[in-house]
Design an enzyme around this catalytic site. Structure first.
Site, PDB file in Angstrom:
ATOM      1  N   VAL A 269       0.839  -1.208   0.000  1.00 11.95           N
ATOM      2  CA  VAL A 269       0.000   0.000   0.000  1.00 11.95           C
ATOM      3  C   VAL A 269       0.867   1.250   0.000  1.00 11.95           C
ATOM      4  O   VAL A 269       2.036   1.199   0.326  1.00 11.95           O
ATOM      5  CB  VAL A 269      -0.899   0.061   1.256  1.00 11.95           C
ATOM      6  CG1 VAL A 269      -2.123  -0.766   1.076  1.00 11.95           C
ATOM      7  CG2 VAL A 269      -0.135  -0.308   2.503  1.00 11.95           C
ATOM      8  N   GLY A 270       0.273   2.374  -0.348  1.00 14.00           N
ATOM      9  CA  GLY A 270       0.941   3.665  -0.201  1.00 14.00           C
ATOM     10  C   GLY A 270       1.385   4.268  -1.506  1.00 14.00           C
ATOM     11  O   GLY A 270       1.215   3.696  -2.591  1.00 14.00           O
ATOM     12  N   GLU A 293      -2.621  -8.158  -2.661  1.00 18.61           N
ATOM     13  CA  GLU A 293      -3.750  -7.961  -1.735  1.00 18.61           C
ATOM     14  C   GLU A 293      -4.663  -6.856  -2.192  1.00 18.61           C
ATOM     15  O   GLU A 293      -5.876  -6.924  -2.073  1.00 18.61           O
ATOM     16  CB  GLU A 293      -3.221  -7.484  -0.373  1.00 18.61           C
ATOM     17  CG  GLU A 293      -2.473  -8.448   0.399  1.00 18.61           C
ATOM     18  CD  GLU A 293      -1.707  -7.697   1.459  1.00 18.61           C
ATOM     19  OE1 GLU A 293      -2.087  -7.814   2.625  1.00 18.61           O
ATOM     20  OE2 GLU A 293      -0.745  -7.004   1.143  1.00 18.61           O
ATOM     21  N   GLY A 387      -0.279  -7.479   5.318  1.00 20.34           N
ATOM     22  CA  GLY A 387       0.094  -8.703   4.608  1.00 20.34           C
ATOM     23  C   GLY A 387       1.559  -8.747   4.241  1.00 20.34           C
ATOM     24  O   GLY A 387       2.001  -9.693   3.574  1.00 20.34           O
TER      25      GLY A 387
HETATM   26  O1  0RQ Z   1       4.649   9.936   8.453  1.00 18.11           O
HETATM   27  O2  0RQ Z   1       2.445  10.647   7.659  1.00 18.11           O
HETATM   28  O3  0RQ Z   1       3.470  11.656   9.725  1.00 18.11           O
HETATM   29  O4  0RQ Z   1       4.414  12.167   7.453  1.00 18.11           O
HETATM   30  O5  0RQ Z   1       5.816   7.136   8.174  1.00 18.11           O
HETATM   31  O6  0RQ Z   1       5.580   7.147   5.351  1.00 18.11           O
HETATM   32  O7  0RQ Z   1       6.932   7.802   3.369  1.00 18.11           O
HETATM   33  O8  0RQ Z   1       4.420   8.326   3.408  1.00 18.11           O
HETATM   34  O9  0RQ Z   1       5.358   5.977   3.121  1.00 18.11           O
HETATM   35  O10 0RQ Z   1       2.843   5.694   2.668  1.00 18.11           O
HETATM   36  O11 0RQ Z   1       4.633   4.170   1.729  1.00 18.11           O
HETATM   37  O12 0RQ Z   1       4.065   4.124   4.182  1.00 18.11           O
HETATM   38  C1  0RQ Z   1       5.765   1.445   6.115  1.00 18.11           C
HETATM   39  C2  0RQ Z   1       4.042   3.042   6.889  1.00 18.11           C
HETATM   40  C3  0RQ Z   1       5.130   3.338   4.646  1.00 18.11           C
HETATM   41  C4  0RQ Z   1       3.518   1.468   4.961  1.00 18.11           C
HETATM   42  C5  0RQ Z   1       4.616   2.314   5.674  1.00 18.11           C
HETATM   43  C6  0RQ Z   1       6.836   8.107   8.470  1.00 18.11           C
HETATM   44  C7  0RQ Z   1       6.645   9.157   7.392  1.00 18.11           C
HETATM   45  C8  0RQ Z   1       5.137   9.252   7.315  1.00 18.11           C
HETATM   46  C9  0RQ Z   1       4.447   7.074   6.152  1.00 18.11           C
HETATM   47  P1  0RQ Z   1       3.669  11.206   8.311  1.00 18.11           P
HETATM   48  P2  0RQ Z   1       5.544   7.407   3.759  1.00 18.11           P
HETATM   49  P3  0RQ Z   1       4.144   5.000   2.839  1.00 18.11           P
HETATM   50  C10 0RQ Z   1       0.067  -4.495   1.848  1.00 18.11           C
HETATM   51  C11 0RQ Z   1       1.346  -4.578   2.648  1.00 18.11           C
HETATM   52  C12 0RQ Z   1       3.158  -2.037   6.490  1.00 18.11           C
HETATM   53  C13 0RQ Z   1       2.049  -2.864   5.903  1.00 18.11           C
HETATM   54  C14 0RQ Z   1       2.323  -3.379   4.531  1.00 18.11           C
HETATM   55  C15 0RQ Z   1       2.979   0.363   5.856  1.00 18.11           C
HETATM   56  C16 0RQ Z   1       4.728   7.783   7.497  1.00 18.11           C
HETATM   57  O13 0RQ Z   1       4.076   0.900   3.817  1.00 18.11           O
HETATM   58  O14 0RQ Z   1       2.118   0.600   6.693  1.00 18.11           O
HETATM   59  O15 0RQ Z   1       3.394  -3.227   3.983  1.00 18.11           O
HETATM   60  N1  0RQ Z   1       3.515  -0.878   5.696  1.00 18.11           N
HETATM   61  N2  0RQ Z   1       1.309  -4.031   3.982  1.00 18.11           N
HETATM   62  O16 0RQ Z   1       7.254  10.380   7.760  1.00 18.11           O
HETATM   63  C17 0RQ Z   1       9.991   7.522  11.500  1.00 18.11           C
HETATM   64  C18 0RQ Z   1      11.213   6.446   9.823  1.00 18.11           C
HETATM   65  C19 0RQ Z   1      10.132   6.699   8.918  1.00 18.11           C
HETATM   66  C20 0RQ Z   1       9.009   7.366   9.420  1.00 18.11           C
HETATM   67  C21 0RQ Z   1       8.677   6.886   7.310  1.00 18.11           C
HETATM   68  N3  0RQ Z   1      12.307   5.814   9.419  1.00 18.11           N
HETATM   69  N4  0RQ Z   1      11.085   6.853  11.086  1.00 18.11           N
HETATM   70  N5  0RQ Z   1       8.941   7.793  10.702  1.00 18.11           N
HETATM   71  N6  0RQ Z   1       8.145   7.472   8.389  1.00 18.11           N
HETATM   72  N7  0RQ Z   1       9.907   6.412   7.612  1.00 18.11           N
HETATM   73  C22 0RQ Z   1      -1.177  -3.827   2.370  1.00 18.11           C
HETATM   74  C23 0RQ Z   1      -1.822  -4.391   3.585  1.00 18.11           C
HETATM   75  O17 0RQ Z   1      -1.281  -5.181   4.235  1.00 18.11           O
HETATM   76  C24 0RQ Z   1      -3.164  -3.978   3.968  1.00 18.11           C
END
Ligand code: 0RQ
Length: 504
Positions: A269-270, A293, A387
């Site tokens: 996602v994202g 997914e 997932g």
């Molecule tokens: O925070 O919203 O406060 O600015 O994390 O980061 O860069 O917008 O990235 O939307 O791709 O999300 C891992 C959360 C990445 C997501 C994660 C902070 C950053 C921001 C979001 P703000 P980005 P994305 C299929 C697979 C787990 C589930 C998964 C996720 C926020 O990909 O939830 O993969 N993955 N499922 O600022 C502190 C760091 C950071 C940080 C980013 N190193 N330290 N904060 N952020 N890096 C789908 C399902 O399973 C349903």
């Protein structure tokens, strides 16, 4: 009344959201539909939040257990969390109000691999499921339930619950009928049989849910859209990450490890995942498949262009513009999309057999390749593992993507040691940032560290990582995976103290 309920006996069960919410009692466990903002109930949770507020006003507590497919929307997670009505939530969620309640210790949260949820519920660890609250797109004359824009755990909730409440949403396109493949062959050991999906497009189930009519205690009619958040415009970093990923796929084909038509793709996602899909569309490939997914906007582009010929998933997660395009081309898309229960879309056996190439986002990775997808500074949950673990462990190639820094460079996403581990070094093959790609396959830990630092770390943090690795290589207690334990998490400590991981 809409014409979506073709069964006369079930039409008689139509009621208001308030009447349906009154069927849910304090302490109940409620299995709700919803996966990444698609197909969640839109009226009863709001009515339930009002009911909870009313109870509180009269001095009574009212909390329930909320089990879903994955993340839902403000009308469900947001409203119930705001009302302090959730005792325990599972699995993946991304609602800001819930996140804040969880991180303040006011709500319990179990972050489960999405493929495990159904079996965990059947095993009984979670207690009894009192109510299933499920959105459907319609009910056939025979009483079959037509799934809506996600399937998630709905089959399990309907099977397990004592009582079923349905929301029939006429906003969901009627043409969804026939796109779903609901498998009724799962069982617990020792009675498990192989899940006979040999190609991403195989159908092994039926296009509807089966529910004894006497279990259905109420039906609410709605006409309301899915959450549908817009994606960010694709930025330079995401584009660079997508280019590295696509170069890597080409490299694997040249090396003879993948056919020219690639292997089925999974994409997380994202925004970055969406950008990776967009990059794939520009690569000139055709005839690929996806076993994934979630279907984001980028996947519609790929289907339209013929880059992907078939996509299997458990849910949509489209922006408002994506929904318009989906509706305009629905006859085309319904031939090319299959939605399955999440225990099948994320099934380890199928992912391993098909040889899925997985790509998921992350918070941070460490120099040895351990990945943190969920916790900021080791303790605050962001969303959940979702997932990503199902795919990372079982994929043919498991890749993780992130910009090399976050919060305007105050955080390095490549750190000496991750502050929380979701995916161990054993499950992580490739790490990609805008800086480059580290292929960790076949490398021992110290060689992995060299490659991650050289290829993925931001130049501002690279010297600090090199310095740490060099000193750990001399002073660690053991040299298999050298760490200076007093210092390994000092970067996180520094961020919490000063607002930056930078040394000065
Ligand atoms: O925070 O919203 O406060 O600015 O994390 O980061 O860069 O917008 O990235 O939307 O791709 O999300 C891992 C959360 C990445 C997501 C994660 C902070 C950053 C921001 C979001 P703000 P980005 P994305 C299929 C697979 C787990 C589930 C998964 C996720 C926020 O990909 O939830 O993969 N993955 N499922 O600022 C502190 C760091 C950071 C940080 C980013 N190193 N330290 N904060 N952020 N890096 C789908 C399902 O399973 C349903």
């Amino acid at each position: 009344m809409s014409d979506r309920i073709a069964n006369p006996a079930l039409r008689a069960k139509v009621m208001s959201p308030d009447e349906a919410a009154a069927l849910i009692q304090p302490g109940d466990n409620v299995g709700m539909s919803g996966f990444t903002g698609a197909g969640y109930p839109k009226a009863v949770p709001l009515a339930l939040a009002d009911r909870i507020h009313a109870f509180r006003t009269h001095g009574h507590d009212f909390r329930i257990g909320v089990w879903t497919g994955a993340s839902t929307a403000p009308e469900l997670d947001g409203a119930l969390a705001e009302a302090d009505g959730i005792e325990l939530r599972l699995p993946y969620q991304s609602d800001p109000v819930s996140r804040s309640k969880i991180n303040s210790g006011l709500m319990e949260y179990i972050d489960v691999h999405l493929s495990h949820v159904a079996q965990m519920a059947w095993e009984g660890f979670l207690g009894k499921l009192d109510v299933a609250l499920v959105e459907v797109a319609g009910i056939t004359a025979e009483g079959h339930l037509i799934p809506s824009s996600s399937i998630g755990n709905n089959k399990t909730w309907i099977d397990l619950a004592d009582k079923v409440i349905l929301e029939v949403n006429s906003w969901q396109p009627e043409q969804l009928q026939g796109m779903h493949d609901v498998y009724y062959g799962t069982a617990l050991p020792p009675n498990r049989k192989p899940v006979m999906i040999l190609e991403a497009g195989d159908r092994i189930g039926v296009p509807h849910f089966i529910c004894p009519p006497e279990k259905i205690v109420g039906i609410v009619e709605t006409h309301a859209p899915d959450r549908n958040t817009a994606f960010k415009a694709i930025d330079e970093d995401s584009r660079a990450i997508a280019e590295h990923f696509i170069d890597f796929l080409d490299h694997e084909v040249r090396a003879g490890r993948m056919p020219a038509g690639l292997l089925p793709l999974q994409s997380g996602v994202g925004n970055i995942a969406n950008a990776v899909l967009a990059g794939l569309g520009e690569s000139g490939r055709t005839g690929l498949t996806a076993y994934t997914e979630v279907l984001q906007d980028g996947m519609l582009d790929l289907l339209e262009s013929g880059t992907i010929r078939l996509a299997s998933a458990t849910a949509f997660s489209l922006s408002p513009a994506g929904v318009e395009r989906f509706l305009a081309g629905i006859e085309f898309f319904r031939e090319r999309i299959i939605l399955r229960p999440q225990e099948i879309s994320n099934h380890p056996e199928v992912i391993r057999r098909l040889g899925v190439v997985a790509s998921n986002g992350m918070i941070e990775a460490d120099i040895y390749g351990n990945v943190n997808s969920t916790h900021i500074m080791g303790s605050r949950i962001q969303n959940g593992i979702g997932g990503s673990g199902d795919f990372a462990r079982n994929a043919f190639i498991s890749t993780f993507v992130t910009p090399s820094t976050a919060k305007d460079g105050a955080l390095s996403c490549i750190v000496p040691m991750v502050s929380h581990v979701d995916h161990t070094e054993h499950d992580v093959d490739v790490i990609i940032t805008e800086q480059g790609l580290a292929d960790l396959r076949g490398l021992a830990p110290r060689r992995r560290a060299e490659r991650v630092i050289a290829n993925c770390a931001h130049p501002d943090y690279r010297p600090m990582l090199e310095d740490y690795t060099e000193r750990a290589g001399k002073g660690a207690w053991g040299l298999q995976t050298p760490h200076l334990l007093g210092e390994a998490l000092s970067w996180h400590r520094r961020f919490m103290d000063t607002g930056s991981m930078r040394a000065h």
